[in-house]
Every structure is written in structure tokens, then in C-alpha cells.
Motif scaffolding. Structure first.
Motif, PDB file in Angstrom:
ATOM      1  N   CYS A 120      23.121  70.162  65.218  1.00 61.23           N
ATOM      2  CA  CYS A 120      24.043  70.782  64.254  1.00 61.23           C
ATOM      3  C   CYS A 120      23.998  70.055  62.914  1.00 61.23           C
ATOM      4  CB  CYS A 120      25.463  70.773  64.813  1.00 61.23           C
ATOM      5  SG  CYS A 120      25.645  71.674  66.371  1.00 61.23           S
ATOM      6  N   HIS A 125      19.328  73.909  64.558  1.00 54.40           N
ATOM      7  CA  HIS A 125      19.856  74.861  65.539  1.00 54.40           C
ATOM      8  C   HIS A 125      19.523  76.292  65.118  1.00 54.40           C
ATOM      9  CE1 HIS A 125      23.058  76.056  62.744  1.00 54.40           C
ATOM     10  NE2 HIS A 125      23.078  74.780  62.395  1.00 54.40           N
ATOM     11  N   CYS A 127      21.994  78.792  65.440  1.00 53.72           N
ATOM     12  CA  CYS A 127      23.280  79.486  65.325  1.00 53.72           C
ATOM     13  C   CYS A 127      23.395  80.188  63.972  1.00 53.72           C
ATOM     14  CB  CYS A 127      24.437  78.502  65.487  1.00 53.72           C
ATOM     15  SG  CYS A 127      24.404  77.564  67.031  1.00 53.72           S
ATOM     16  N   CYS A 131      28.077  75.808  64.875  1.00 54.79           N
ATOM     17  CA  CYS A 131      27.288  75.033  65.835  1.00 54.79           C
ATOM     18  C   CYS A 131      28.136  73.877  66.343  1.00 54.79           C
ATOM     19  CB  CYS A 131      26.012  74.512  65.173  1.00 54.79           C
ATOM     20  SG  CYS A 131      24.988  73.476  66.248  1.00 54.79           S
ATOM     21  N   ASN A 133      27.764  70.518  68.658  1.00 53.04           N
ATOM     22  CA  ASN A 133      26.800  69.650  69.330  1.00 53.04           C
ATOM     23  C   ASN A 133      27.323  69.207  70.689  1.00 53.04           C
ATOM     24  OD1 ASN A 133      24.266  68.040  69.190  1.00 53.04           O
ATOM     25  ND2 ASN A 133      25.688  66.333  69.392  1.00 53.04           N
ATOM     26  N   TYR A 138      23.296  71.980  72.301  1.00 56.15           N
ATOM     27  CA  TYR A 138      24.330  72.446  71.385  1.00 56.15           C
ATOM     28  C   TYR A 138      24.784  73.831  71.832  1.00 56.15           C
ATOM     29  CZ  TYR A 138      20.603  75.282  69.290  1.00 56.15           C
ATOM     30  OH  TYR A 138      19.580  76.174  69.089  1.00 56.15           O
ATOM     31  N   CYS A 140      26.558  77.600  70.323  1.00 52.67           N
ATOM     32  CA  CYS A 140      26.889  78.405  69.147  1.00 52.67           C
ATOM     33  C   CYS A 140      28.240  79.083  69.340  1.00 52.67           C
ATOM     34  CB  CYS A 140      25.813  79.463  68.908  1.00 52.67           C
ATOM     35  SG  CYS A 140      24.176  78.780  68.532  1.00 52.67           S
TER      36      CYS A 140
END
Length: 201
Positions: A120, A125, A127, A131, A133, A138, A140
């Protein structure tokens, strides 16, 4: 200038008129007071130039100032076989073992352990909105008014509140991206809650 107990390899002095002087520090100058003279004009008709001497781990950049030297980039085989991974630091470098880690982890600075990668914070990532972590991975999340698309764990799509459970409005519902708003039919007005319709008297 008074140099403290922390060791330094170079110093940079900037005068109010913008002139800059950078020079290396000799071993005997550490923990002493150093007098830095204002750079002398080489020629009154021309702009003065400064001769800069960079300390170990530094080199002169294209602007004529001293900057960090990336030894790992300049010397690919700098580190020994038992610690082959080279990590550049400010004014130096470090060598660490080539430790292998599972997905979502990376070696720590000295290569003695595997630590979590914060995807994140690094922006690695997938997402589309939020995000979060976690250890080795991680998750979303979506903003209010959105939810994860069916079959996806990273893509957020708008929630059509007007179609959810009969809709939140008494009369007319208009869906917006991430939200909605209500309207009332003639003879009614919208209550303060933005959802109920009350008859006009």
C-alpha cells in the motif's frame, strides 16, 4: 563551523547571495572549529566559479555540486560472494546476503530475515480505491457508496442505492456515483433526512 561528534566526510556552505562552497573534511578537522572564507572573485568582470572537492562516497554532479555516488551502479561486482547484494547508502554502500523470501516479503537491510512488504505504501497494489496492508499481503476496500465488483478483489464499482431493497427514498430516487438523492412528487416536500416525503399543508 563547529563539527560535532558525528563523523562527516564533506560540508557545504551557502551564503545569502546564493554562492555555495562544498569541500571534503580531513580526519584531523573532525570535532574542531573550521573557518570557511567567502569565495574570492577570480575576475571582477566574470561570475566567480567555485572549486569543489568532494569527500569519499561523493562525486561532482552536472550542476557542479557534490552528490552521493551510487557505488552499486558504478561497480556491479563490488560486494563479496558471501554478501553479493549491494545496497547504496548516502555516502557509501552496504553488502548483504542474497536471502530468498516468500511472496509478499523481502530481506531486511542486513539480509538476516524476511520482512513484510507494504504494498500500500509502495503503490504496488492493484486496488482502485483503498488499500489495507497485512502481513505478507494486502486487502482492497471501497469508499462509502462503492463495493467490490463481483468476482474481483480489487475493482470498486458504484452501488445503485435506488435498486437496493426497494430504494431509500419515499418517492423518486436518483442514483449518483458513490451516492444518491431523493425527490418528491407534487404536493410533497423533502424532509430534513433527505429521504422521506411529507405532504404540504
Amino acid at each position: 563551523f563547529l563539527l560535532g561528534k558525528d563523523e562527516a566526510s564533506s560540508l557545504e556552505v551557502t551564503w545569502p547571495d546564493g554562492k555555495i562552497l562544498t569541500r571534503g573534511i580531513a580526519e584531523g578537522e573532525i570535532n574542531t572549529v573550521i573557518e570557511i572564507a567567502y569565495p574570492a572573485e577570480e575576475d571582477s568582470a566574470t561570475k566567480p566559479t567555485l572549486i569543489e572537492v568532494c569527500g569519499q562516497g561523493f562525486s561532482m554532479n552536472e550542476n557542479g555540486h557534490c552528490g552521493d555516488t551510487d557505488e552499486c551502479l558504478q561497480f556491479p561486482f563490488l560486494c563479496p560472494r558471501e554478501k553479493p547484494v549491494c545496497i547504496n547508502t548516502y555516502g557509501g554502500y552496504k553488502c548483504r546476503p542474497n536471502r530468498r523470501c516468500n511472496r509478499g516479503y523481502e530481506p531486511n537491510e542486513d539480509g538476516t530475515a524476511c520482512v513484510d512488504i507494504d504494498e500500500c505504501a509502495l503503490g504496488t497494489h492493484e486496488c482502485t480505491q483503498l488499500c489495507v496492508n497485512s502481513e505478507g499481503s494486502y486487502t482492497c476496500r471501497c469508499l462509502p457508496g462503492f463495493r467490490l465488483e463481483m468476482g474481483s478483489d480489487s475493482q470498486c464499482v458504484d452501488i445503485n442505492e435506488c435498486l437496493e431493497g426497494g430504494g431509500p427514498c419515499d418517492h423518486i430516487c436518483h442514483n449518483d456515483v458513490g451516492s444518491y438523492h431523493c425527490h418528491c412528487r407534487g404536493g410533497y416536500y423533502l424532509a430534513r433526512d433527505g429521504r422521506r416525503c411529507l405532504q404540504q399543508l
